[in-house]
Design an enzyme around this catalytic site. Structure first.
Site, PDB file in Angstrom:
ATOM      1  N   LYS A  54       1.007  -1.559  -0.332  1.00 50.44           N
ATOM      2  CA  LYS A  54      -0.243   0.166  -0.299  1.00 50.44           C
ATOM      3  C   LYS A  54       1.093   1.501  -0.227  1.00 50.44           C
ATOM      4  O   LYS A  54       0.795   2.039  -1.047  1.00 50.44           O
ATOM      5  CB  LYS A  54      -1.343   0.296   0.427  1.00 50.44           C
ATOM      6  CG  LYS A  54      -1.350   1.129   1.603  1.00 50.44           C
ATOM      7  CD  LYS A  54      -2.192   1.256   2.977  1.00 50.44           C
ATOM      8  CE  LYS A  54      -1.678   1.700   3.943  1.00 50.44           C
ATOM      9  NZ  LYS A  54      -0.993   2.440   4.406  1.00 50.44           N
ATOM     10  N   ASN A  55       1.804   1.498   1.018  1.00 56.53           N
ATOM     11  CA  ASN A  55       2.473   2.530   0.681  1.00 56.53           C
ATOM     12  C   ASN A  55       3.861   2.797  -0.325  1.00 56.53           C
ATOM     13  O   ASN A  55       3.591   4.023  -0.293  1.00 56.53           O
ATOM     14  CB  ASN A  55       3.366   2.769   2.382  1.00 56.53           C
ATOM     15  CG  ASN A  55       2.676   2.582   3.411  1.00 56.53           C
ATOM     16  OD1 ASN A  55       1.507   2.829   3.943  1.00 56.53           O
ATOM     17  ND2 ASN A  55       3.636   2.157   4.690  1.00 56.53           N
ATOM     18  N   ARG A  65       1.562  14.063  13.740  1.00 54.26           N
ATOM     19  CA  ARG A  65       1.860  14.543  12.607  1.00 54.26           C
ATOM     20  C   ARG A  65       1.882  15.267  11.270  1.00 54.26           C
ATOM     21  O   ARG A  65       1.059  15.950  10.680  1.00 54.26           O
ATOM     22  CB  ARG A  65       0.986  13.405  11.916  1.00 54.26           C
ATOM     23  CG  ARG A  65       1.202  11.578  12.368  1.00 54.26           C
ATOM     24  CD  ARG A  65       0.683  10.937  11.523  1.00 54.26           C
ATOM     25  NE  ARG A  65       1.471   9.911  10.637  1.00 54.26           N
ATOM     26  CZ  ARG A  65       0.473   8.795   9.962  1.00 54.26           C
ATOM     27  NH1 ARG A  65       0.138   8.353   9.707  1.00 54.26           N
ATOM     28  NH2 ARG A  65       1.485   8.448   8.937  1.00 54.26           N
ATOM     29  N   ARG A  83      -8.439  -0.556   5.530  1.00 53.22           N
ATOM     30  CA  ARG A  83      -7.482   0.657   5.006  1.00 53.22           C
ATOM     31  C   ARG A  83      -6.218  -0.015   4.415  1.00 53.22           C
ATOM     32  O   ARG A  83      -5.062   0.359   3.510  1.00 53.22           O
ATOM     33  CB  ARG A  83      -6.847   1.482   6.380  1.00 53.22           C
ATOM     34  CG  ARG A  83      -8.691   2.632   6.217  1.00 53.22           C
ATOM     35  CD  ARG A  83      -8.421   4.166   7.056  1.00 53.22           C
ATOM     36  NE  ARG A  83      -6.955   4.474   6.418  1.00 53.22           N
ATOM     37  CZ  ARG A  83      -5.749   3.986   7.717  1.00 53.22           C
ATOM     38  NH1 ARG A  83      -5.891   4.689   8.132  1.00 53.22           N
ATOM     39  NH2 ARG A  83      -5.234   5.141   7.059  1.00 53.22           N
ATOM     40  N   ASP A 125       5.461   0.862  11.997  1.00 49.07           N
ATOM     41  CA  ASP A 125       4.277   0.118  11.425  1.00 49.07           C
ATOM     42  C   ASP A 125       4.553  -1.696  12.386  1.00 49.07           C
ATOM     43  O   ASP A 125       3.390  -2.276  11.797  1.00 49.07           O
ATOM     44  CB  ASP A 125       4.306  -0.160   9.770  1.00 49.07           C
ATOM     45  CG  ASP A 125       3.430   2.436   9.391  1.00 49.07           C
ATOM     46  OD1 ASP A 125       3.723   2.646  10.496  1.00 49.07           O
ATOM     47  OD2 ASP A 125       4.328   2.257   8.170  1.00 49.07           O
ATOM     48  N   CYS A 129      -3.843  13.157  14.245  1.00 57.64           N
ATOM     49  CA  CYS A 129      -3.992  11.181  13.856  1.00 57.64           C
ATOM     50  C   CYS A 129      -3.691  10.327  14.508  1.00 57.64           C
ATOM     51  O   CYS A 129      -3.342  11.271  15.439  1.00 57.64           O
ATOM     52  CB  CYS A 129      -3.411  11.329  12.664  1.00 57.64           C
ATOM     53  SG  CYS A 129      -2.374   9.424  12.565  1.00 57.64           S
TER      54      CYS A 129
HETATM   55  C1  UD1 Z   1       4.713   6.720   6.204  1.00 57.79           C
HETATM   56  C2  UD1 Z   1       4.146   5.814   6.015  1.00 57.79           C
HETATM   57  C3  UD1 Z   1       3.376   5.123   7.277  1.00 57.79           C
HETATM   58  C4  UD1 Z   1       4.833   5.362   8.381  1.00 57.79           C
HETATM   59  C5  UD1 Z   1       5.621   6.367   8.322  1.00 57.79           C
HETATM   60  C6  UD1 Z   1       7.040   6.202   9.407  1.00 57.79           C
HETATM   61  C7  UD1 Z   1       2.923   5.861   3.464  1.00 57.79           C
HETATM   62  C8  UD1 Z   1       1.929   5.912   3.704  1.00 57.79           C
HETATM   63  N1  UD1 Z   1       2.949   5.815   5.481  1.00 57.79           N
HETATM   64  O1  UD1 Z   1       4.607   7.776   6.614  1.00 57.79           O
HETATM   65  O2  UD1 Z   1       2.960   4.259   7.323  1.00 57.79           O
HETATM   66  O3  UD1 Z   1       3.988   4.726   9.657  1.00 57.79           O
HETATM   67  O4  UD1 Z   1       5.989   6.176   7.376  1.00 57.79           O
HETATM   68  O5  UD1 Z   1       7.533   5.120   8.930  1.00 57.79           O
HETATM   69  O6  UD1 Z   1       3.890   5.637   3.377  1.00 57.79           O
HETATM   70  N2  UD1 Z   1       7.197  14.569  10.548  1.00 57.79           N
HETATM   71  C9  UD1 Z   1       7.746  15.875  10.911  1.00 57.79           C
HETATM   72  N3  UD1 Z   1       7.689  17.008  10.178  1.00 57.79           N
HETATM   73  C10 UD1 Z   1       6.640  16.483   8.546  1.00 57.79           C
HETATM   74  C11 UD1 Z   1       6.527  15.158   8.117  1.00 57.79           C
HETATM   75  C12 UD1 Z   1       6.712  13.834   9.369  1.00 57.79           C
HETATM   76  O7  UD1 Z   1       8.114  16.173  11.586  1.00 57.79           O
HETATM   77  O8  UD1 Z   1       6.107  17.432   7.488  1.00 57.79           O
HETATM   78  C13 UD1 Z   1       7.525  13.420  11.485  1.00 57.79           C
HETATM   79  C14 UD1 Z   1       6.446  12.842  11.736  1.00 57.79           C
HETATM   80  O9  UD1 Z   1       5.939  13.444  12.290  1.00 57.79           O
HETATM   81  C15 UD1 Z   1       7.157  11.272  12.625  1.00 57.79           C
HETATM   82  C16 UD1 Z   1       8.713  11.552  11.195  1.00 57.79           C
HETATM   83  O10 UD1 Z   1       8.739  12.708  10.960  1.00 57.79           O
HETATM   84  O11 UD1 Z   1       7.793  11.717  13.311  1.00 57.79           O
HETATM   85  C17 UD1 Z   1       8.440  10.456  10.089  1.00 57.79           C
HETATM   86  O12 UD1 Z   1       7.136  10.381   9.490  1.00 57.79           O
HETATM   87  P1  UD1 Z   1       6.436  10.364   7.913  1.00 57.79           P
HETATM   88  O13 UD1 Z   1       8.213   9.254   7.650  1.00 57.79           O
HETATM   89  O14 UD1 Z   1       7.028  11.583   6.989  1.00 57.79           O
HETATM   90  O15 UD1 Z   1       5.997   9.817   7.860  1.00 57.79           O
HETATM   91  P2  UD1 Z   1       4.457   9.842   6.166  1.00 57.79           P
HETATM   92  O16 UD1 Z   1       5.290   9.233   5.607  1.00 57.79           O
HETATM   93  O17 UD1 Z   1       3.303  11.217   7.437  1.00 57.79           O
END
Ligand code: UD1
Length: 420
Positions: A21-22, A120, A399, A307, A115
């Site tokens: 999915k991701n 996030r 999901r 995850d 969420c």
């Molecule tokens: C993706 C995955 C999710 C997984 C996560 C971490 C998908 C669709 N989802 O989510 O399943 O749990 O990676 O492996 O691929 N952060 C910030 N600022 C930002 C973005 C992120 O501070 O702008 C922080 C987040 O709060 C978190 C960390 O960075 O603590 C990692 O998050 P991130 O890798 O961005 O997660 P996603 O890409 O949203």
């Protein structure tokens, strides 16, 4: 609403994992970058995937989705808005922002909002795209952006929790179709990011270093259509790994890439589980009782995935001794702790730490799924606990897990879906 009714089960046999999915979600978003046809195979038929496809339809694409193959074609209709109604159900839709800016030079994408697993934020996405020259304003809950003056640049994309998967995706996709060279430092290294890089290259992008912390992208004038296979879902594979350990069942996981699961396999081995990697696509798991306690810290790839934290916590509930989980990505991702304790587990949460005192048995109860991976953990707990467990709000599991009950039933699980 549906619930899952589960009884303690001993499992055996082999299970095939679906497409990731991701990996599929950002690749679907990347098709915005071309007017040519894209054909994606091994796409899991999941709620999140269907939501992303709906967003693309709103942006002017014509979609067909049959037997795991998605065909995405451009139409004359042009759109640049990803509405709140769809984005709020799935954060990954925010990664339409980068491709929309590069291709259509404008975008209006709803901010995803909160969420259950934590705050996030999307500050890294916005920072990265602003450094590329995008003009971005927040208006009434939307990110309203103009991409006319975008140019390649040098970007440090690290945040307080390390790299960001979808922020790396967003910047990589935008940089592929704008003038100039972009270097991303502290890029996310997850296999799904690497796979997006490979997909973009198949479309004609000039990228090196995808899947490493330093990615170099030289923008090209045009990207074309292509045909692509979505990689197997490492988190689904890891979920079956945890199911095997918690239920004490010998299982074979087929179709997974074991090299994407090294950290989880290492933890499983530390717990005393025998794991044989038969060839590059098959993992045979033989748990040995009693399970040994371990300490786990979730980290960006290649570290232990957040995850899989909830699912492995269930395994540790049965280990002989005390284990510690440190959640370094989402410090609040512990909604499953209270539910597991209602099943008789002994888990104490303190900030980003969970201390798990292993027990011989858990007992079935009525429990509430709070998010996708927490629901998978409760299903595993239900399969390993005495008596009957009922998991409510199972729409979360739909999901992210394709045909989950069918797959588990084939392995011998006593699990059925009922109306709540
Ligand atoms: C993706 C995955 C999710 C997984 C996560 C971490 C998908 C669709 N989802 O989510 O399943 O749990 O990676 O492996 O691929 N952060 C910030 N600022 C930002 C973005 C992120 O501070 O702008 C922080 C987040 O709060 C978190 C960390 O960075 O603590 C990692 O998050 P991130 O890798 O961005 O997660 P996603 O890409 O949203």
């Amino acid at each position: 609403m549906d619930k899952l009714v589960i009884h303690k089960s001993s499992l055996s046999g082999s299970v095939e994992v679906s497409g990731s999915k991701n990996a599929a979600l950002p690749i679907i978003a990347a098709t915005i970058l071309t007017d040519e046809d894209c054909i994606l195979h091994n796409v899991p038929n999941l709620m999140d995937v269907r939501t992303m496809l709906k967003i693309l339809e709103g942006l002017g694409k014509q979609i067909t989705f049959e037997n795991g193959t998605v065909i995405i074609k451009a139409t004359k209709k042009q759109g640049y808005v990803a509405p709140y109604r769809l984005v709020r159900t799935m954060r990954a839709s925010f990664c339409c922002l980068g491709p929309l800016l590069a291709k259509k030079k404008k975008a209006k994408v709803s901010l995803p909002g909160g969420c259950v697993i934590g705050v996030r934020p999307v500050d890294l996405h916005i920072k990265g795209l602003k450094i590329l020259g995008a003009d971005i304003n927040i208006e009434k809950g939307y990110c309203v952006a103009d991409g006319k003056n975008m140019r390649g640049s040098h970007i440090y994309l690290g945040g307080q929790y390390g790299s960001s998967v979808l922020a790396t995706d967003n910047v990589m996709m935008a940089a592929a179709l704008i003038d100039g060279e972009t270097i991303i430092e502290y890029a996310a290294c997850e296999p799904e990011v690497e796979s997006l890089g490979i997909f973009l290259k198949k479309m004609g992008a000039d990228i090196t270093g995808e899947g490493t912390p330093l990615v170099r992208i030289r923008g090209v004038k045009k990207l074309g259509g292509c045909e692509f296979d979505i990689i197997p879902d490492r988190i689904e594979a890891g979920t079956f790994l945890a199911t095997s350990i918690a239920t004490g069942s010998v299982l074979e996981i087929k179709g997974a890439n074991p090299f994407h699961l090294t950290s989880a396999i290492e933890v499983a081995r530390e717990m005393g589980t025998e794991i044989n990697i038969d060839n590059a696509r098959s993992i045979i798991i033989k748990p040995k009782l009693p399970l040994k306690p371990v300490n786990i810290a979730t980290l960006p790839y290649p570290g232990f995935p957040t995850d899989l934290q909830a699912q492995f916590m269930v395994c540790l509930c049965f280990a002989k001794g005390i284990s510690l989980i440190t959640e370094k990505i989402y410090p609040d991702r512990f909604m499953h702790v209270a539910e597991l304790n209602r099943m008789g587990a002994r888990i104490q949460r303190n900030g980003p730490y969970a201390i798990i005192e292993g027990k011989e048995k858990l007992f079935g109860a009525e429990v509430m799924a709070s998010d996708l991976r927490a629901s998978a953990a409760l299903v595993i707990a239900g399969l390993s606990a005495e008596d009957k467990t009922e998991v409510f709000r199972v729409y979360h599991i739909d999901r992210g897990y394709e045909h989950i009950e069918e797959k588990l039933r084939k392995l011998g699980a006593k699990i059925k879906r009922e109306k709540q």
